[in-house]
Scaffold this motif. Structure first.
Motif, mmCIF file in Angstrom:
data_model
loop_
_atom_site.group_PDB
_atom_site.id
_atom_site.type_symbol
_atom_site.label_atom_id
_atom_site.label_comp_id
_atom_site.label_asym_id
_atom_site.label_seq_id
_atom_site.Cartn_x
_atom_site.Cartn_y
_atom_site.Cartn_z
ATOM 1 N N ASP A 89 31.085 20.645 35.848
ATOM 2 C CA ASP A 89 30.473 21.685 36.673
ATOM 3 C C ASP A 89 31.574 22.665 37.030
ATOM 4 N N LYS A 124 21.785 35.269 45.356
ATOM 5 C CA LYS A 124 21.857 33.855 45.003
ATOM 6 C C LYS A 124 20.909 33.584 43.839
ATOM 7 N N ASP A 147 19.219 24.374 41.750
ATOM 8 C CA ASP A 147 20.641 24.125 42.019
ATOM 9 C C ASP A 147 21.312 25.484 42.217
ATOM 10 N N THR A 148 21.752 25.794 43.424
ATOM 11 C CA THR A 148 22.330 27.104 43.724
ATOM 12 C C THR A 148 23.664 27.285 43.009
ATOM 13 N N LYS A 181 27.307 28.404 42.469
ATOM 14 C CA LYS A 181 28.319 28.353 43.524
ATOM 15 C C LYS A 181 28.932 29.699 43.881
ATOM 16 N N GLU A 182 28.848 30.660 42.985
ATOM 17 C CA GLU A 182 29.440 31.972 43.243
ATOM 18 C C GLU A 182 28.414 33.063 42.983
#
Length: 290
Positions: A36, A192, A237-238, A240-241
């Motif tokens: 990931d 997002k 699943d969000t 991360k950036e």
């Protein structure tokens, strides 16, 4: 009764008079990725937008096979541009349209239920979701309008490409899925995006209600594009950036088939969603056993 458009009206009348409440959705735990990571590279040339058509269906719905054929025809008319996900929710206990048939593989699952209930309440089957956009104020779209909405969506663009690579590890009887989401444009600050990963299966033989003079069942019906499991939460699943041009989000997973899944018929479906609008921005599919 023999017309595709009558089943939503009929079932809605039945459901309105029913006092049963939907059961709480039992969300399954997401799989942990082997890799990931996020890194920056050169922004790629954009791929064409691929549409995700979710066919919300049930084994007791006699009009649902017609909707499945319609979805397949839309996909065939737009090669490489339309992905199909057959979603079998529970809706509520013992409903005749979705209740699994004794002695046959159960296609309904909690992940399918979660995908549907996250968007609202359906009033009849068959129905569908196209890129999770709304038509007439609802994300649930009648099959009669699928083709026109898909056509209009084909002119849309996506900010990201999805690259999928699958490998089958014969000795371990499991697959390895490698995902790269590559952005080719900057998105506004605060944006997002959500990642969804589903495992689907084709050619599942089972019992399906169908339209004939007796109103009976087909006992050797072949189900395709069936959602078996999500590797991510049903809420996604969000990432991360904040996505930006050249940004690459990479994830790897092992796929362990359950005892009743046939590896030769398994696929991975991946899609990206705008968290604020719930619109699906891009989707892709790959066979798990190439």
């Amino acid at each position: 009764m023999n017309k595709l458009l009558l089943i939503p009206v009929l079932t809605s009348l039945i459901w309105v008079s029913c006092d049963e409440e939907p059961p709480p959705v039992r969300f399954t735990d997401p799989e942990k990725p082997l890799l990931d990571t996020v890194y920056s590279g050169i922004a790629p040339a954009p791929d064409p937008k691929a549409i995700l058509l979710m066919d919300i269906t049930g084994v007791g719905c006699s009009n649902c096979p017609d909707a499945a054929v319609l979805a397949k025809n839309i996909q065939s008319s737009n090669p490489g541009r339309v992905n199909i996900l057959a979603v079998y929710p529970f809706i509520f206990p013992n409903h005749p349209l979705t209740n699994p048939k004794a002695g046959y593989d159960t296609l309904a699952n909690d992940d399918a239920e979660g995908l549907v209930t996250n968007l609202g309440s359906i009033v009849g089957l068959p129905t569908g979701i196209i890129d999770q956009i709304k038509s007439g104020g609802s994300p649930f779209i009648a099959p009669s309008t699928w083709a026109g909405i898909v056509t209009s969506r084909l002119s849309q663009t996506s900010p990201a490409n999805i690259e999928l690579l699958s490998k089958w590890l014969t000795a371990d009887n499991k697959g390895r899925l490698e995902i790269k989401v590559k952005y080719h444009q900057n998105l506004p600050a605060g944006t997002k995006n959500l990642l969804y990963i589903g495992i689907t299966e084709d050619n599942i033989v089972g019992k399906q209600a169908h339209k004939d003079s007796s109103g009976g069942y087909a006992y050797k019906y072949k189900f395709s594009h069936v959602l078996r499991k999500l590797l991510t939460p049903v809420t996604g699943d969000t990432l991360k950036e904040i996505p930006s041009a050249g940004k690459v989000f990479e994830k790897h997973y092992f796929i362990n088939p359950r005892y009743n899944w046939k590896p030769d018929n398994l696929n991975a479906m991946v899609w990206i969603v705008d968290a604020s609008t719930k619109e699906i921005l891009q989707s892709a599919e790959v066979k798990l056993k190439p």
